[in-house]
Design a protein around this motif. Sequence first.
Motif: not given
Length: 352
Positions: A84, A86, A271, A273-274
Amino acid sequence: MKRIAWVPLVVVLLASALVIGGQSAGQSQTKEFVVAAWGDPYEAGWRKSLVPAFEKKYGVKVVWVQGFSTQTLAKLRAQKDNPQIDVAMMDDGPHRQAVALGLVEKLDRSKLASAKELYDMAFEPNDMGISFGLAVYGLYYNTKAFADNKWAPPTSWTDLARPELKGKVTVHNIGNANGLYLLLALNKIAGGTDTNLDPGFARMKQLAPNVVTFDKFGETPTLIQQGQAVIGTWNIDRVANLAATGVPVQFVYPKEVAWGQKAVITVVKGRPTTDLAHKFVDMILSAEEQVNTAKFIFYGPVNRMAKLDPETAKSVVYGPEAMAQLTVANWEVINQKRPEWTERWNKEIEAR
């Protein structure tokens, strides 16, 4: 008449619902970007510069999950199958554990425009994370208390055991890097090795009667402000933050060894959102945010292009000469032995 009267009302209600619904939809579309790192004064400092700049540039809301490095590591382990967070910021020791546990994504240097401006010390092995700030661990002391009592200012780790300081010393628990570094320093002074800490534990037992608290929960600043503590273990950034509020404290580089520590930022594995995470990493590494981090957080910059004002420069690790004074601990050995040392510390030092 009733039907004619109701039409405008229905139109108004529908219009209101659309407006409200449109606002809710717009608000719900704001993406959250989760950062796990230390709490105040660190979070407060970054919310003066880094966080608002990132939110504005990328249209996201930064959610800050507070915790010491070991707590952040525990969260990453607990969330391994469903992460959860980033990006995570940790001290280099717990960060190395996160790498070993497979919790960290390898950084892509091609996505970090600031990478070419960094000192070599910033880079982590195999690009598994990267340092964004430098700290040094040593001693603090209350300059007013020492002057009032005509005590000589401390210069050595062994000054913590001076008889006039009995009951006025704060030492951090071994779960905190400050406590660990004290044990390692005393062990080094007493002739121990990386794997034999018997001399260090013997010195800690001698020191224990002087200690007013083994800090586990961040009580050091309160004890200093209350006058119950006048000397102890701490890192330069925390001392500088407290001094900035008007408390007469000063950091000391102990003559035997000053432990250097890298604050490391890592992209969490798993994640979606790399790319955005790389943008966050790149921003904190930029010369502008390196200056702000030094000014508001008191971490020394790793970007060579970061130019500090003289006042800030005095309070942080700044430049190659300052970096050369630092000793970096052997984290491969420490992370392997730390559980054993922690159990021994709890039994032999704090339980006494």
